[in-house]
Structures are given as structure tokens and as C-alpha cells.
Design a protein around this motif. Structure first.
Motif, PDB file in Angstrom:
ATOM      1  N   TYR A  81     -82.589  14.395   3.841  1.00 51.30           N
ATOM      2  CA  TYR A  81     -84.182  14.180   4.060  1.00 51.30           C
ATOM      3  C   TYR A  81     -84.621  13.303   3.020  1.00 51.30           C
ATOM      4  N   ILE A 102     -89.401  11.344   7.830  1.00 48.73           N
ATOM      5  CA  ILE A 102     -88.720  12.622   7.540  1.00 48.73           C
ATOM      6  C   ILE A 102     -87.738  12.654   8.613  1.00 48.73           C
ATOM      7  N   THR A 103     -86.456  12.465   8.863  1.00 42.60           N
ATOM      8  CA  THR A 103     -85.550  12.657   9.794  1.00 42.60           C
ATOM      9  C   THR A 103     -84.096  12.918   9.276  1.00 42.60           C
ATOM     10  N   PRO A 111     -88.391  12.582  14.082  1.00 45.39           N
ATOM     11  CA  PRO A 111     -89.119  13.259  12.918  1.00 45.39           C
ATOM     12  C   PRO A 111     -88.794  14.700  13.049  1.00 45.39           C
ATOM     13  N   GLU A 132     -88.295  18.560  11.126  1.00 42.87           N
ATOM     14  CA  GLU A 132     -88.473  19.370   9.707  1.00 42.87           C
ATOM     15  C   GLU A 132     -87.537  20.556   9.410  1.00 42.87           C
ATOM     16  N   THR A 183     -87.207  22.535   4.535  1.00 44.53           N
ATOM     17  CA  THR A 183     -88.480  23.504   4.463  1.00 44.53           C
ATOM     18  C   THR A 183     -89.265  23.098   3.122  1.00 44.53           C
ATOM     19  N   PHE A 237     -91.057  21.033   1.259  1.00 41.58           N
ATOM     20  CA  PHE A 237     -91.740  19.662   1.670  1.00 41.58           C
ATOM     21  C   PHE A 237     -91.945  19.069   0.281  1.00 41.58           C
ATOM     22  N   ARG A 272     -98.578  18.252   9.870  1.00 44.42           N
ATOM     23  CA  ARG A 272     -97.085  18.562  10.229  1.00 44.42           C
ATOM     24  C   ARG A 272     -96.770  18.883  11.552  1.00 44.42           C
ATOM     25  N   TYR A 285     -96.952  15.628  13.029  1.00 42.70           N
ATOM     26  CA  TYR A 285     -95.905  14.515  13.015  1.00 42.70           C
ATOM     27  C   TYR A 285     -94.608  15.245  13.844  1.00 42.70           C
ATOM     28  N   PHE A 286     -94.212  16.546  13.537  1.00 39.89           N
ATOM     29  CA  PHE A 286     -93.088  16.909  14.181  1.00 39.89           C
ATOM     30  C   PHE A 286     -93.016  17.446  15.316  1.00 39.89           C
ATOM     31  N   PRO A 333     -91.508  25.282  10.547  1.00 37.50           N
ATOM     32  CA  PRO A 333     -90.335  24.648  10.304  1.00 37.50           C
ATOM     33  C   PRO A 333     -89.117  25.110  10.955  1.00 37.50           C
ATOM     34  N   ASN A 348     -81.623  21.551  11.987  1.00 38.12           N
ATOM     35  CA  ASN A 348     -81.974  20.198  11.990  1.00 38.12           C
ATOM     36  C   ASN A 348     -82.143  19.556  13.404  1.00 38.12           C
TER      37      ASN A 348
END
Length: 542
Positions: A47, A57-58, A65, A67, A70, A72, A227, A230-231, A236, A408
Motif C-alpha cells: 500500500y 491507496i490500493t 481503493p 483499506e 489499517t 493509516f 475514509r 473513499y473506500f 477497515p 485486501n
């Protein structure tokens, strides 16, 4: 060396701190030059390097994307170093060495006796040695964020222990830092913040505490909202995975095992509290965060808990408690001093033995450290890989990689692995740890066993037929069921770990007619067992 010089120059504090930093940084670099980071540390490095390359973040270039990382803030720090050309694993070693040095600094200050600086220096040097070989350090050498994390948790605990009104408003800010460093840091941060709020409620610092607390909470909420957007997930992915155990208090065995290993620290801290009643109230406040964490850990499966890194904040707190007890023990009766020395000797022996075993694990000459880099030239960028060992294999190989355990991959994290998922994915390569679901004994090959699907099915164990909800168990079960249905793969069982010649716990399946040629795969696999393939992390990076 005069006592006056030591007192004036704080040599009894900075010298042990410097020794810890230099020793920890040197050990971390040496292990990278002669071995490899921990399997799970590689995941975060993936990551960090993707982020440093501008991919976001992939888990793989061009991927969505995700997460699965964890830690961050740890990831962002490593990505920052990666962006300026510093290797992420080397950066991790340096940051953790800094964190361990801060822990020694806090312990040396707690143990400092202004009237006897030479003795304080000796205690500080002993502390430096213990910190450098501690499980906290071992987890750091594996490549995790533990060293920096315990520095932050310990600093927050010290603020509560000292109860200085002017400094307590900093607790919410440090708590926010903890939550960004580790997801379980949220538990410690919230516990400490609530405790500090009670302490400062009737003091002049209340308004400043409320202002910093409100700002920290606002930043935390903005991060949480970002987050989630985004995710596309509220939590997570590893938290979904670790909650799927089906057991009552699944984290209890790990907590008990950790507590037994930390018994000398409990004894030393207990002696200090017995000898110095003034320590008790501060120690109780400082213990709130780690105790809340230990209770939280009871309700999740402690997977990836290398060197008890999840319990590391409690280890750090007890280490500081033992250091704070040192001046009181030195002024006590001879039998108390003898008991304390026995505890220190036992702790030093156990931790040193643990550190040496951890170093041997990092430097172990096992094929999986080299196989991905040997195979990489035969894997095209558009290859699709499904696996459970999501660290080094995905780190060194090109292609789109999907984790069947779910650390993941959102689909398998929330719904679990399945034949349908693999059917839709049509992977060119499957790599799973059998996790006891298949019996590899008497497989036939010395290290590599090629077999057909029917022969593989004959090796199913009772665990294979179980209804365990654990993703680690369900992943190989789904993979084998898919192979039975597809009948389009060449299958290999490979000896792993090296300490069990009959283990054969690694299962590979290469699709015939896929993007990876089975004969090239077999050649690379055989080559990875040859001495010429053995290279360290830093050698491979060259």
C-alpha cells in the motif's frame, strides 16, 4: 566519569536513549540485509509503495481503493519516505528505532535518581538493552509499526501518570494520533481522553482541554467520513475478517499467553507500587488505556499478532512501571532487591531468547522468500492471482491480486470466499495456505508434489468438512471446491514450513491455457529451492 557531569548533562537519560536508537536501527538494517520482513508487514509495504507512486491507496496498480492497510498514518509516513527515494522497509526500521528510543527516554526519566546519577545511568543502560530485545522490538524488526506506536501510547500514559494540569489538554491530540496510527489505538485514545476529562474537569485547564478535544474530535470525524467515502466501507477490511470466528472471547488465549510472558514485568511494577504508594493513583490512570485495549482484544481473533504486537501498549506501560519502580527498589531491603534482580534476569533471558528466535525466523532460508521474485519474469501485468498469503507473494509479483481471506478484498472480507467468487474471477494462479484442511503427509515429492484434483480431494481432513466461519479455514476449502468444479488447473503441494518436512501446507494451482505457463511456473518453483536463489530483501531490491 564524574557524577556532576552526568547530572548536569543528563547523560543518565540521553545515553541509554541513544544506545537504543543506534542498536535498534542497526539490528533492523542488518535483518533486512540478511533476511526478509514478516509476511504481513509486506502487505502494508504494498500500500505504501502504491501510494508513493501516485496510485492511491490500493492493493495493486490500477486496482480499486481498498483499506486493507489499517495503520493509516504509518502507511502515509512510509509512503512519504518512499516518494523521496527511501526504501519503505528501511524507513520502517528507522521510525521504529526512534519510537523505541522514546520509550527508553521515558523509562530513563522515570528511573532517574538525581542523587545517584551513576546508578541511574546503569539502570538506563539495562533498560535500553531490555527494550532493544523486547517483543515490542521484535515486532518492529518484523516490519510492523509497533515501535512508533508504543512510543505514542506510552507518552499518552505518562501524561495521565504525571497529572500535570498544563499538559493534560494534550491527551485528546495524542489520542487522535493513536487512532490514526492503529485502529485499536482508537480504544486507547478514547479511554485516555475520557479519563483526562475527569481529571481536569475542576481545574483551570478545562477550557483548553475542551478546545483541543473538540478540534481532535472534529479532525477524527472528518477522517472517518473521508475514509468511508473513499473506500466505500465504514470499517477497515481486517476488522470484518477478525470478527468472523464463531468463538466466545476468541482473543482470550492470546491475552493469557501474553500475560504469562510478561509476569516478571507485573512483578517489578507490583513491587514498585507496594514500595511507593504515591505511584498508585497515577499508575491507575495510566493503566486505563492498555486495560481497555486488552478487553477490546478479547472479542476479536488475534490473527497477525506477531510478537504480541497487539498487546504491545500494555507491555510498554509495564516496562515504564518497572523503570519507575527501580529507584524505590534500590533503596529497599536486600531481599526485595534480590527478588527484583531475579525478575530482571528472568525477563532479560526470556526476551533475549525470544529476540534471537525472531531473528532466526526473519533470516530463515525458506523458499517462499525467493519464489515470487524468481517467478516474476514469467507473470504478465494482466495476470489474475487469487491467494491467502497476501504479503511477499503479492509484493514481488506483477498482476491483479485478490485475497481470499479478505484482508485486501472487500467481497471476501464481508461475504467470505466462495466458489462463485473464484469462478467469476477466473484466476490464472491460485496460492493458498491449506491451514490444516489438507493432509500433506506422504505426498511423494521431496519438496514439490504435483498431483491431480482427485488425489487432492483424497487429502481432505476433518477440518475441511467443518463449518468453521474462520476466513483462514474457508479460503482453502473454497479453493479446493473450485478446483474440483473447474478441472482446468495443474496442482502442486509444496513443503512449508521448512521445519516440517511432511507439512506441504502451500497449495498452488496454475490454469492451463492461462496467462502463466505451468511449465514456467514449475521451473521457477524448483529454482526457488536452489541455493543460488537465496537473496535477502535488500539484495532483491537492488
Amino acid at each position: 566519569m564524574s557524577q556532576t557531569w552526568i547530572t548536569r548533562r543528563y547523560a543518565d537519560v540521553w545515553l541509554p536513549t541513544a544506545v537504543t536508537f543506534v542498536a535498534a536501527a542497526a539490528i533492523a538494517y542488518w535483518l533486512l540485509a540478511t533476511g526478509h520482513p514478516h509476511e504481513d508487514a509486506y502487505i502494508l509495504y504494498i500500500y505504501a509503495e502504491e501510494l508513493a507512486r501516485g496510485e492511491g491507496i490500493t492493493y495493486f496498480s490500477g486496482g480499486p481503493p481498498i483499506e486493507g492497510a489499517t495503520d493509516f498514518l504509518w502507511m502515509v509516513l512510509l509512503a512519504g519516505f518512499g516518494a523521496i527515494g527511501v526504501d519503505v522497509a528501511v524507513a520502517a526500521g528507522g521510525l521504529n528505532a526512534l519510537g523505541l528510543a522514546v520509550l527508553t527516554l521515558l523509562g530513563s526519566l522515570a528511573a532517574r535518581d538525581r542523587e545517584r546519577p551513576v546508578q541511574s545511568l546503569l539502570i538506563g543502560l539495562v533498560l535500553a538493552m531490555l527494550v532493544t530485545v523486547s517483543p515490542m522490538a521484535a515486532a518492529s524488526y518484523f516490519g510492523f509499526s509497533t515501535g512508533l506506536y508504543v512510543a505514542a501510547t506510552s507518552a499518552c500514559g505518562v501524561l495521565l501518570y504525571r497529572r500535570r494540569t498544563a499538559l493534560l489538554p494534550l491527551v485528546p491530540a495524542v489520542g487522535l494520533l493513536l487512532g490514526l496510527l492503529r485502529p485499536d489505538g482508537v480504544v486507547i485514545g478514547v479511554a485516555y481522553t475520557l479519563t483526562a476529562a475527569v481529571v481536569v474537569f475542576k481545574t483551570p485547564a478545562r477550557n483548553r482541554f475542551l478546545a483541543i478535544g473538540a478540534a481532535s474530535a472534529a479532525i477524527g470525524l472528518v477522517y472517518f467520513a473521508w475514509r468511508a467515502h473513499y473506500f466505500g466501507e465504514w470499517l477497515p477490511l481486517p476488522l470484518y475478517v477478525k470478527g468472523m470466528t464463531g468463538a466466545i472471547l476468541p482473543g482470550l488465549p492470546a491475552n493469557v499467553s501474553w500475560a504469562l510472558g510478561a509476569a516478571p514485568l507485573f512483578a517489578l511494577t507490583g513491587i514498585g507500587l507496594w514500595l511507593a504508594p504515591k505511584m498508585r493513583w497515577g499508575a491507575l490512570l495510566a493503566a486505563v488505556g492498555p486495560v481497555a485495549l486488552l478487553l477490546f482484544l478479547l472479542f476479536g481473533e488475534n490473527t497477525q499478532n506477531a510478537a504480541y504486537r497487539f498487546q504491545a501498549p500494555a507491555t510498554a506501560l509495564l516496562t515504564l512501571g518497572a523503570a519507575a519502580a527501580a529507584p524505590h527498589i534500590r533503596r529497599s531491603h536486600g531481599f526485595v532487591q534480590a527478588a527484583a534482580l531475579l525478575c530482571v534476569a528472568l525477563l532479560g533471558w526470556r526476551w533475549t531468547d525470544y529476540a534471537l528466535n525472531s531473528a532466526r525466523l526473519i533470516r530463515e532460508e525458506v523458499y517462499i522468500n525467493y519464489f515470487p521474485s524468481v517467478l516474476a519474469p514469467d507473470v504478465p501485468e494482466n495476470a489474475t492471482i487469487a491467494l491467502t498469503e497476501a504479503g511477499r507473494f503479492a509484493y514481488w509479483l506483477p498482476g491483479d491480486t485478490y485475497d481470499l481471506v479478505g484482508l485486501n478484498t472487500a467481497a471476501t472480507a464481508k461475504e467470505g470466499p466462495s466458489v462463485d467468487f473464484l469462478t467469476d474471477l477466473e484466476p490464472d494462479l491460485i496460492f493458498v495456505h491449506t491451514a490444516g484442511t489438507l493432509d500433506g503427509a506422504g505426498c511423494g515429492g521431496p519438496v514439490i508434489c504435483a498431483l491431480d484434483v482427485d488425489s487432492l480431494l483424497e487429502r481432505r481432513t476433518e477440518l475441511f468438512r467443518s463449518s468453521s466461519p474462520s476466513r483462514v479455514v474457508q479460503a482453502p476449502i473454497s479453493a479446493v471446491a473450485f478446483l474440483d468444479e473447474a478441472r482446468a488447473y495443474d496442482v502442486f503441494l509444496v513443503q512449508y514450513p521448512a521445519s516440517r518436512p511432511d507439512g506441504f501446507a502451500h497449495l498452488y494451482a496454475v490454469k492451463r491455457g492461462g496467462r502463466i505457463d505451468p511449465s514456467d511456473f514449475r521451473r521457477a518453483l524448483e529454482q526457488s529451492f536452489e541455493p543460488s536463489a537465496r537473496q535477502s530483501y535488500l539484495q532483491l531490491k537492488e
